[in-house]
Design a protein around this motif. Structure first.
Motif, mmCIF file in Angstrom:
data_model
loop_
_atom_site.group_PDB
_atom_site.id
_atom_site.type_symbol
_atom_site.label_atom_id
_atom_site.label_comp_id
_atom_site.label_asym_id
_atom_site.label_seq_id
_atom_site.Cartn_x
_atom_site.Cartn_y
_atom_site.Cartn_z
ATOM 1 N N ASN A 63 0.827 -1.209 0.000
ATOM 2 C CA ASN A 63 0.000 0.000 0.000
ATOM 3 C C ASN A 63 0.861 1.259 0.000
ATOM 4 O OD1 ASN A 63 -2.293 -1.608 0.091
ATOM 5 N ND2 ASN A 63 -2.489 -1.482 2.318
ATOM 6 N N THR A 64 1.991 1.202 0.699
ATOM 7 C CA THR A 64 2.905 2.349 0.732
ATOM 8 C C THR A 64 3.607 2.521 -0.608
ATOM 9 O OG1 THR A 64 3.303 1.793 3.058
ATOM 10 C CG2 THR A 64 4.731 3.445 2.069
ATOM 11 N N LEU A 65 3.989 1.398 -1.238
ATOM 12 C CA LEU A 65 4.687 1.460 -2.530
ATOM 13 C C LEU A 65 3.856 2.177 -3.589
ATOM 14 C CD1 LEU A 65 6.317 -2.086 -2.866
ATOM 15 C CD2 LEU A 65 7.525 0.100 -2.950
ATOM 16 N N PHE A 66 2.551 1.861 -3.622
ATOM 17 C CA PHE A 66 1.701 2.387 -4.682
ATOM 18 C C PHE A 66 0.804 3.534 -4.209
ATOM 19 C CE2 PHE A 66 2.869 -1.869 -6.059
ATOM 20 C CZ PHE A 66 3.263 -1.627 -7.367
ATOM 21 N N SER A 67 1.076 4.048 -3.018
ATOM 22 C CA SER A 67 0.359 5.227 -2.490
ATOM 23 C C SER A 67 -1.148 5.067 -2.575
ATOM 24 C CB SER A 67 0.808 6.497 -3.240
ATOM 25 O OG SER A 67 2.174 6.738 -3.048
ATOM 26 N N ALA A 68 -1.636 3.885 -2.219
ATOM 27 C CA ALA A 68 -3.070 3.617 -2.241
ATOM 28 C C ALA A 68 -3.348 2.418 -1.347
ATOM 29 C CB ALA A 68 -3.558 3.337 -3.659
ATOM 30 N N HIS A 69 -4.568 2.382 -0.778
ATOM 31 C CA HIS A 69 -4.948 1.234 0.041
ATOM 32 C C HIS A 69 -5.475 0.155 -0.889
ATOM 33 C CE1 HIS A 69 -5.986 -0.745 3.822
ATOM 34 N NE2 HIS A 69 -7.061 -1.195 3.179
ATOM 35 N N LEU A 70 -4.606 -0.780 -1.232
ATOM 36 C CA LEU A 70 -4.927 -1.813 -2.212
ATOM 37 C C LEU A 70 -5.316 -3.131 -1.572
ATOM 38 C CD1 LEU A 70 -1.910 -1.153 -4.624
ATOM 39 C CD2 LEU A 70 -4.245 -0.316 -4.873
ATOM 40 N N ILE A 71 -4.768 -3.432 -0.414
ATOM 41 C CA ILE A 71 -4.972 -4.746 0.190
ATOM 42 C C ILE A 71 -5.041 -4.595 1.699
ATOM 43 C CG2 ILE A 71 -2.482 -5.189 0.148
ATOM 44 C CD1 ILE A 71 -3.119 -8.153 -0.226
ATOM 45 N N ASP A 72 -5.967 -5.298 2.324
ATOM 46 C CA ASP A 72 -6.132 -5.235 3.775
ATOM 47 C C ASP A 72 -5.104 -6.130 4.455
ATOM 48 O OD1 ASP A 72 -8.322 -3.521 3.588
ATOM 49 O OD2 ASP A 72 -9.728 -5.196 3.364
ATOM 50 N N VAL A 254 10.738 -0.130 5.431
ATOM 51 C CA VAL A 254 9.709 0.159 6.427
ATOM 52 C C VAL A 254 8.504 0.685 5.658
ATOM 53 C CG1 VAL A 254 9.041 1.544 8.424
ATOM 54 C CG2 VAL A 254 11.403 0.758 8.193
ATOM 55 N N GLY A 255 7.321 0.197 5.990
ATOM 56 C CA GLY A 255 6.109 0.674 5.338
ATOM 57 C C GLY A 255 5.215 1.403 6.316
ATOM 58 N N SER A 256 4.466 2.375 5.817
ATOM 59 C CA SER A 256 3.517 3.095 6.662
ATOM 60 C C SER A 256 2.501 3.798 5.784
ATOM 61 C CB SER A 256 4.237 4.112 7.545
ATOM 62 O OG SER A 256 3.297 4.861 8.290
ATOM 63 N N THR A 272 8.161 6.202 16.812
ATOM 64 C CA THR A 272 8.515 5.061 17.651
ATOM 65 C C THR A 272 8.225 5.369 19.117
ATOM 66 O OG1 THR A 272 10.795 5.805 17.986
ATOM 67 C CG2 THR A 272 10.343 4.475 16.017
ATOM 68 N N ARG A 273 8.390 4.355 19.962
ATOM 69 C CA ARG A 273 8.148 4.547 21.393
ATOM 70 C C ARG A 273 9.104 5.560 21.987
ATOM 71 N NH1 ARG A 273 7.243 -1.759 23.383
ATOM 72 N NH2 ARG A 273 5.329 -2.138 22.145
ATOM 73 N N GLY A 274 10.298 5.644 21.407
ATOM 74 C CA GLY A 274 11.263 6.623 21.891
ATOM 75 C C GLY A 274 11.059 8.000 21.308
ATOM 76 N N ASN A 275 9.882 8.227 20.698
ATOM 77 C CA ASN A 275 9.513 9.504 20.095
ATOM 78 C C ASN A 275 10.396 9.867 18.902
ATOM 79 O OD1 ASN A 275 7.549 11.519 20.147
ATOM 80 N ND2 ASN A 275 8.954 12.986 21.110
ATOM 81 N N PHE A 276 11.015 8.839 18.293
ATOM 82 C CA PHE A 276 11.807 9.069 17.078
ATOM 83 C C PHE A 276 10.909 8.829 15.868
ATOM 84 C CE2 PHE A 276 14.562 7.521 13.633
ATOM 85 C CZ PHE A 276 15.453 8.592 13.547
ATOM 86 N N ILE A 277 10.988 9.715 14.889
ATOM 87 C CA ILE A 277 10.125 9.613 13.713
ATOM 88 C C ILE A 277 10.850 8.866 12.597
ATOM 89 C CG2 ILE A 277 8.957 10.918 11.890
ATOM 90 C CD1 ILE A 277 8.393 13.081 13.930
ATOM 91 N N ILE A 278 10.218 7.796 12.113
ATOM 92 C CA ILE A 278 10.730 7.050 10.969
ATOM 93 C C ILE A 278 10.057 7.595 9.715
ATOM 94 C CG2 ILE A 278 10.957 4.792 9.864
ATOM 95 C CD1 ILE A 278 12.562 4.987 12.386
ATOM 96 N N ASN A 279 10.846 8.184 8.848
ATOM 97 C CA ASN A 279 10.343 8.706 7.568
ATOM 98 C C ASN A 279 10.694 7.688 6.487
ATOM 99 O OD1 ASN A 279 9.710 10.053 5.230
ATOM 100 N ND2 ASN A 279 11.012 11.829 5.622
ATOM 101 N N VAL A 280 9.683 7.038 5.895
ATOM 102 C CA VAL A 280 9.963 5.975 4.935
ATOM 103 C C VAL A 280 10.664 6.497 3.687
ATOM 104 C CG1 VAL A 280 8.005 4.612 5.744
ATOM 105 C CG2 VAL A 280 7.702 6.150 3.794
ATOM 106 N N GLU A 281 10.551 7.802 3.423
ATOM 107 C CA GLU A 281 11.199 8.375 2.244
ATOM 108 C C GLU A 281 12.653 8.763 2.503
ATOM 109 O OE1 GLU A 281 9.831 8.598 -0.651
ATOM 110 O OE2 GLU A 281 7.676 8.408 -0.309
ATOM 111 N N ASN A 282 13.062 8.765 3.764
ATOM 112 C CA ASN A 282 14.410 9.191 4.134
ATOM 113 C C ASN A 282 15.383 8.028 3.951
ATOM 114 O OD1 ASN A 282 16.789 10.043 5.442
ATOM 115 N ND2 ASN A 282 15.639 11.325 6.873
ATOM 116 N N GLU A 283 16.365 8.186 3.077
ATOM 117 C CA GLU A 283 17.319 7.120 2.792
ATOM 118 C C GLU A 283 18.152 6.742 4.006
ATOM 119 O OE1 GLU A 283 19.684 8.343 -0.481
ATOM 120 O OE2 GLU A 283 18.023 8.334 -1.929
ATOM 121 N N GLN A 284 18.280 7.652 4.972
ATOM 122 C CA GLN A 284 19.046 7.348 6.174
ATOM 123 C C GLN A 284 18.253 6.477 7.151
ATOM 124 O OE1 GLN A 284 20.249 11.139 7.733
ATOM 125 N NE2 GLN A 284 21.828 11.462 6.163
#
Length: 346
Positions: A63-72, A254-256, A272-284
Motif C-alpha cells: 500500500n505504501t509502494l503504490f500510495s493507495a490502500h490496495l490490500i487489507d 519500512v512501510g507506513s 517510535t516509542r522513543g519519540n523518534f520519527i521514521i520517515n519511509v522516504e528518508n534514505e538514512q
C-alpha cells in the motif's frame, strides 16, 4: 566463368543494408509517439506475489509502494477466525492511474506461509500457483482461435519478506527462495527494518548476501554475462544501475500508510516509542525509496519482459517438448514401444 566472378555477387548479397541520407522530411520519427498513443489506450498489467510470514507488514508495504490502500492486512486476526492450515492464495486486483497512465495491478498474498508448527510443503501452493498462471497463458496461446490480447496473470515479481531477526536466513526461507528463483523474479526485502539498529542492519544484510550467494539463489535483477559486446554509454549506465541495485539487495524497508509531521510537513512514516520519527522516504532511515524507484520507475517493464522472455519461455519450452515426446510415444504404438524397449535392454 571464374570463381572470383561467381563469388562477387555472393559477397555483395552478404553486405548489410546501407544508410541512405534523406532529401526531405518523411515523418516516421513519430513512431515512438504513435506506439505510446496506442499503448495508453489500455492499462498496463503488473502482477506481484507476496511471500512471507504473517505480521511482517506485507500489505502495508505494498500500500505504501503504490500510495493507495490496495490490500487489507491479514495480521490482525480475530480469536474466532479459523487457523490457516495451509497457504491460501488471495488475489486483489485494482486499476490505478497516474498522469494518464493506467496500471492494472494484481497483488497476490500467501497468508499462512511459514506460520504453522509443521511447515512441511507449505511452499507447494505458491509454486503451483505460479506454474498454473504459465500453464493458463500457454493454453490460451496455443488455442487455434486465440484472443487478440491474452490476459496476463503471470507473476512478474515475487517480493520475498525476510523477518528482521538480525541473525541469518531461516532454512525454510533459503529453500523456498531458491525454488521460487527458478521460476520467477524474486526480490528479497528485510521487513520492518526499523526494529534493527543501523549496525545490526548492515551486518544482517551482509549475512543474507553471503547466504544467497552460497546457496546459488538467483535474485532479480540478473547479471548479464555478455562481456565481449561493445556497450554504448546508455548500456553502461544501465549495467551500473543494475550493479548498484544488486549491491543494495536485500532492501531494508519500512512501510507506513500514516502521515507524521516533520519540520511542519506531512510525510509517510511513524513515531517510535522513543519519540523518534521514521520517515519511509528518508534514505538514512530505510531503503523504501530505493525499492520503490527500482520496482516502479526503472525496472517495472523489465520485470514484465523478463517474466515473458525467460521464465515463461523456459516453462513453455519444457511443456512443448514433453508434449512432443508423449505424442511421439503414442504414435509409435505399444508394440513398437515394447520392441524399442527390448532392444535397449538387449
Amino acid at each position: 566463368m571464374s570463381t572470383a566472378a561467381v563469388a562477387a555477387p555472393a559477397a555483395a548479397q552478404q553486405e548489410g543494408p546501407k544508410k541512405v541520407p534523406l532529401t526531405g522530411y518523411v515523418g516516421f520519427d513519430s513512431l515512438p509517439q504513435q506506439i505510446e498513443k496506442k499503448l495508453l489506450k489500455r492499462p498496463f498489467t503488473f502482477n506481484v506475489l507476496l511471500v512471507g510470514r504473517t505480521g511482517l507488514g506485507k500489505s502495508t508495504l505494498v500500500n505504501t509502494l503504490f500510495s493507495a490502500h490496495l490490500i487489507d492486512s491479514k495480521s490482525a486476526k480475530k480469536a474466532a477466525d479459523p487457523t490457516r492450515q495451509t497457504t491460501e492464495i488471495v488475489n486483489v486486483t485494482h486499476v490505478i492511474e497516474e498522469n494518464g497512465v493506467k496500471l492494472k495491478l494484481t497483488i497476490t498474498d500467501t497468508p499462512g506461509y511459514g506460520d504453522q508448527v509443521n511447515n512441511e510443503n507449505c511452499w507447494d501452493p505458491i509454486l503451483k500457483y505460479i506454474r498454473e498462471q504459465y500453464s493458463a497463458y500457454l493454453r490460451k496461446e496455443l488455442t487455434p482461435t486465440r484472443e487478440r490480447r491474452i490476459p496476463d496473470t503471470r507473476v512478474h515479481c515475487v517480493l520475498f519478506f525476510i523477518a528482521p531477526t538480525g541473525h541469518a536466513l531461516a532454512p525454510l526461507d533459503i529453500f523456498v527462495m531458491k525454488r521460487l528463483s527458478e521460476i520467477a523474479n524474486v526480490v528479497p526485502v528485510i521487513a520492518k527494518s526499523d526494529s534493527l539498529t543501523m549496525e545490526e542492519r548492515i551486518a544482517f544484510k551482509r549475512r543474507i548476501k553471503e547466504e544467497i550467494e552460497f546457496h546459488g539463489i538467483r535474485t532479480y535483477p540478473y547479471v548479464e554475462v555478455e562481456d565481449d559486446l561493445v556497450l554504448s554509454d546508455a548500456e553502461r549506465a544501465e549495467r551500473a544501475l543494475v550493479q548498484q541495485i544488486r549491491e543494495m539487495i536485500p532492501f531494508a524497508v519500512v512501510g507506513s500508510e500514516r502521515n507524521v509531521v516533520v519540520d511542519g510537513k506531512p510525510v509517510r512514516g511513524r513515531r517510535t516509542r522513543g519519540n523518534f520519527i521514521i520517515n519511509v522516504e528518508n534514505e538514512q532511515h530505510c531503503e523504501f525509496g530505493a525499492l520503490r524507484n527500482f520496482l516502479t520507475r526503472t525496472h517495472l517493464q523489465d520485470l514484465i519482459e523478463t517474466t515473458s522472455q525467460i521464465h515463461y519461455e523456459t516453462f513453455r519450452t519444457r511443456q512443448l517438448l514433453a508434449l512432443k515426446e508423449s505424442t511421439s510415444i503414442a504414435n509409435r504404438g505399444p508394440a513398437e514401444s515394447a520392441a524399442g524397449s527390448t532392444q535397449v535392454h538387449h
